[in-house]
Enzyme design. Structure first.
Site, PDB file in Angstrom:
ATOM      1  N   ASN A   1      20.398  21.716 -11.233  1.00 35.82           N
ATOM      2  CA  ASN A   1      20.927  23.080 -11.276  1.00 35.82           C
ATOM      3  C   ASN A   1      19.775  24.011 -11.639  1.00 35.82           C
ATOM      4  OD1 ASN A   1      22.472  25.364 -11.558  1.00 35.82           O
ATOM      5  ND2 ASN A   1      24.135  24.335 -12.660  1.00 35.82           N
TER       6      ASN A   1
ATOM      7  N   HIS B   1      18.873  26.911 -12.823  1.00 39.30           N
ATOM      8  CA  HIS B   1      19.584  27.995 -13.499  1.00 39.30           C
ATOM      9  C   HIS B   1      18.903  29.347 -13.279  1.00 39.30           C
ATOM     10  CE1 HIS B   1      21.865  24.903 -15.521  1.00 39.30           C
ATOM     11  NE2 HIS B   1      20.780  24.402 -16.091  1.00 39.30           N
TER      12      HIS B   1
ATOM     13  N   THR C   1      -3.404  -5.285   0.539  1.00 35.30           N
ATOM     14  CA  THR C   1      -2.752  -3.991   0.775  1.00 35.30           C
ATOM     15  C   THR C   1      -3.574  -3.176   1.769  1.00 35.30           C
ATOM     16  OG1 THR C   1      -3.840  -2.864  -1.083  1.00 35.30           O
ATOM     17  CG2 THR C   1      -1.781  -4.017  -1.559  1.00 35.30           C
ATOM     18  N   ASP C   2      -4.867  -3.416   1.797  1.00 37.10           N
ATOM     19  CA  ASP C   2      -5.724  -2.739   2.776  1.00 37.10           C
ATOM     20  C   ASP C   2      -5.285  -3.074   4.206  1.00 37.10           C
ATOM     21  OD1 ASP C   2      -8.391  -1.218   3.129  1.00 37.10           O
ATOM     22  OD2 ASP C   2      -8.625  -2.977   4.426  1.00 37.10           O
TER      23      ASP C   2
ATOM     24  N   LYS D   1       0.853  -1.190   0.000  1.00 42.51           N
ATOM     25  CA  LYS D   1       0.000   0.000   0.000  1.00 42.51           C
ATOM     26  C   LYS D   1       0.883   1.231   0.000  1.00 42.51           C
ATOM     27  CE  LYS D   1      -4.426   0.401   0.550  1.00 42.51           C
ATOM     28  NZ  LYS D   1      -5.253  -0.252  -0.477  1.00 42.51           N
TER      29      LYS D   1
ATOM     30  N   GLN E   1      29.150  20.042  -8.970  1.00 48.47           N
ATOM     31  CA  GLN E   1      29.780  18.785  -8.576  1.00 48.47           C
ATOM     32  C   GLN E   1      30.641  18.977  -7.322  1.00 48.47           C
ATOM     33  OE1 GLN E   1      29.295  19.661 -11.754  1.00 48.47           O
ATOM     34  NE2 GLN E   1      29.464  17.926 -13.171  1.00 48.47           N
TER      35      GLN E   1
ATOM     36  N   ARG F   1      28.405  33.710 -10.657  1.00 54.87           N
ATOM     37  CA  ARG F   1      27.042  33.319 -11.020  1.00 54.87           C
ATOM     38  C   ARG F   1      26.251  32.939  -9.775  1.00 54.87           C
ATOM     39  NH1 ARG F   1      26.981  27.080 -13.489  1.00 54.87           N
ATOM     40  NH2 ARG F   1      27.969  26.112 -11.666  1.00 54.87           N
TER      41      ARG F   1
END
Lengths: 313, 313, 313, 313
Positions: D260, D262, D68-69, D23, D234, D185
């Site tokens: 990233n 940007h 799953t219940d 579940k 990195q 940057r």
């Protein structure tokens, strides 16, 4: 409640304005069996009620508040008792019920989204297998205020594209304009539309054939999108709306919200490559920002009643 | 860099493990014009490269780092130079390029999503108008590591439903089990699948006809979904996978992730209403939680190489 | 254009209604450096213009259409030239510019979302590192129509919860009501609010201190949410709005959209477990459907001008 | 089932490979009351079980399939019986339960997301009002396979930014490289991390203090992000991982997925404006495409066991 005295109305430093409440996004699937052939209607229903709700807000008295859970139950019970003929008819039935059944409720607005399923092609005669179509989402909104109904049909999420016959030139320029004119660009948008029906539930007035009307409205707006040589998305929008209004007498007005899904031709010159539209170009499909064009197109003489943000929700 | 001395390797208290980098989600549309008849391929391409990247992490030397921006440019330039025959062929070309062109890059993985467009039906002979189909999203993943290729095809977002011929009974029970057995339930799921092709780029080996293979794989899994009387989603999953593997010799294994999109029959007894499946019932389409069934089905003798989370991304 | 004759107006079978166009979702980050201490404002700006745009729609003449790309450029240039003092002040400046600079543009509506960043705590005196706060999103909307301004402040995505002091009892019941009364429930919602400022740009009128006003409005609505013993979400909504209106003279009205984020107490009886609220209960956080409460709270004498769907976008 | 004979195994043209089921996304809120002071833990729990499930797939026998219940019920019952000390401890308890309680279940993997709430500041001594914090989402994954446990901690959605002390220069260039070097940057990313604990549940081994370990790991990775002069994402990634591994002996390895985000400096030259970083620049926050950096950082001697797509789900 007894020990929470209500402030005298005169003393109020803030007052209640327009309000509504209800259950949003009740997801209901109705299966109809015609022997081994099954049919489905798959809706998302949102109910909003208003009326005499002042005390609920001011003093916390819930005497007039029908629980939103009851609105949910009603959606399910009505789907079973009456079936779902179409989103519009189902919403009309619900809106009538809420305003008729309780004096405190004077206005009901029912919004519906419908998800379309197509049959999975199998060799057996059984017909109970479906794939969700996934193209557009059909929407409807029915408002009952006093006796009359206002019915909007419409759709969202219909992404369309012309790979030519679109230009953008001759536009106004100011000190911040750097855009280059383009004589052969891609025009792509994600159509959100709402159209208002003339039918208001007046005695003796037959409602439109909702499903057929929807299908034809979509067909007309798609045809107009495809057939129009476009000088701008504004012009294409008008062509789409005008064609619907002209061909569908049951529709009084239609409002669009059309984001310009920009596809920019990539500059490949640095790599020694041309990239002309005429030649089969490569485009960058941009996310944000995007142009956004919104307008209503009306039958002459009709009132523009669909508000601004209805199509951008 | 000179003033940032690298710590002696011996002194390292932490070391670099598996790593990759690249540009994700480059959105590229390629239009091909055949006179007035246009064709489009609309992809979302993600490139991941690995190789000799230790210094990039340890000392910040970028000498071996081809910018991710270059990966993006390469996608656009290749789409223009070579066109896009299919997601798989395009990804194979890109993966070969990155690993062949730079010694420091030893492995390239290219993931592609493709969005399908269908033609808008118009009366004119021009064919440049499209609506985004919106049903499933086709996906492909090509990995080149050393000389060989591994090619995965697949799809996501394909929502399917059987409105009968599904039961769930005879299951294990423990102290926390309250679920009632159901002999006629709705079975609905959103198919995410990845299949691995036998083709690895070996000399002389002809690649499959990628587009035809995709279409047939989808057809087979849909047919198996529709035709299987289901005792559980597990059983249906196996039937879908087995049918693909049996009919498509180019496919070695297929892995599915199948969320159980629960549709619960609403209890309407309080309102004096029955709601039997046999009679055309009303269901509540639930969001969360949901059962989630994942498994691989293999050609006997094949290796299971598609990892767990590939299908749930 | 010459070869595309405009249909005579008399012959029109469809006419243009209310319309606007512009650039949506221009994402702009402005960094301000005060030595080693940096400040950031991070906005998402949507501009919508209207005016004399009939011919753009009817004939495709773009003579009055300032490109949406220009609106984007203007946002960036203004951020650099004038900085971003606050979302409201920045939007006022933009709205004034668009309506003042071109006769064809008679109305400008600028919507802004602002994302808040908090500083990452470091030992060095440098202050250029931030984490996106992620709690609520601040929003503003400035409309200039003719000479006057209408300024809305507000927020979305603010999820709040009371784990007690909330009940729901004494409500209306009909044939579809099955809900049980609850004397100790969880009250949780995701606040979306818009408030309208009294300031309209009249000569001599000083604008509010926008940032301080925002902070105080949020503080007051949070305090009212926390301090109110709730008989319903309607009552809590009113308390939140009233407190803002009472404490902030610059605010004329406030409209809320409050989804009831239901937390249902799980029935654990089958497992031999109690689950009383008083005792520290376990709840299921439901997704859909959900109650949705919307209302405006006004200063006595003020007009309710914030439309319905403004808070549910 | 009797009338659905199982095909002889020898005849199988397709076989079952790795599989699991369970579940997903059980949303559980646990309130703990300490007088008028309430505490909350708000989790999203996904359980995946595997073991002897061949027949469930091949023949549709559910004899070994715990519904799953039931997994969902177990989550709720355990939250009530045992409380939720931490995501990791709660997941360990669940994983142990599933593998211990049924012979057919040999492996259990429990994934948890936790949503943080902060207190709303009020003057009263009552403490039952909360606002969802909204910054990062804490995640944990516990796998029990045979006797041992593998515990991963981690987080997603943590958006961070440095407005200076970041450059990207000296990178490799090929025919498709057009990127300009940048000495100042913005570096922004949305951190997704998973770290593996050394603790495996061996007899006598005390588990870490999970909550404290989480808080310290986050603190260390944020500090490293802020303090590192970055030559590339990195390098920053490695610094973040190394700092966690160095300071937290209970953590063996950590894997990151760092998109990233940007922020491109807008070119405003056409408008007669400079836009230098040193001067307080204006940036365009881009959506797609984006660089994506993924790597594992390890304690020397540790194995890299966290797979690829764990951090990009």
């Amino acid at each position: 409640m007894a020990d929470r005295p209500e402030p005298a109305r005169a003393a109020r430093t803030a007052v209640l304005g327009p309000n509504q409440y209800g259950k949003a996004e009740t997801r209901v699937l109705k299966v109809t069996r015609d022997g081994a052939v099954h049919h489905v209607r798959d809706l998302n229903v949102s109910v909003a009620l208003s009326g005499d709700m002042d005390e609920a807000h001011y003093s916390g008295s819930n005497a007039h508040v029908l629980p939103t859970d009851t609105a949910k139950n009603t959606v399910y019970a009505f789907a079973r008792e009456h079936g779902i003929d179409s989103p519009e008819a189902f919403a009309v039935r619900l809106a009538r019920h809420f305003t008729d059944s309780r004096e405190a409720i004077r206005r009901a607005r029912v919004r519906v989204e419908e998800y379309a399923w197509e049959r999975i092609d199998v060799s057996s005669p059984a017909r109970h297998s479906f794939a969700r179509r996934g193209r557009e989402t059909r929407v409807a909104q029915v408002t009952r205020d006093g006796e009359g109904f206002e019915v909007l049909g419409g759709l969202t999420d219909l992404v369309v594209m012309n790979t030519t016959d679109s230009e953008f030139r001759g536009y106004a320029k100011d000190a911040y304009t750097t855009l280059q004119e383009d004589g052969d660009r891609i025009l792509a948008t994600e159509v959100s539309a709402r159209w208002r029906y003339g039918w208001t539930g007046a005695a003796g007035a037959e409602p439109p054939a909702w499903d057929a009307s929807y299908e034809q409205a979509v067909r007309h707006l798609l045809t107009a999108f495809a057939d129009t040589y476009s000088h701008s998305l504004q012009q294409t929008l008008y062509a789409m709306g005008a064609r619907v209004v002209e061909h569908r007498p049951e529709i009084e007005e239609i409002r669009f919200s059309l984001p310009n899904k920009h596809h920019f031709r990539v500059d490949l010159e640095s790599f020694g490559l041309t990239n002309d539209a005429a030649d089969g170009a490569v485009y960058f499909a941009a996310d944000r920002p995007y142009g956004l064009i919104e307008a209503t197109v009306l039958r002459p003489g009709a009132d523009a009643r669909i508000p601004d943000d209805t199509t951008t929700r």
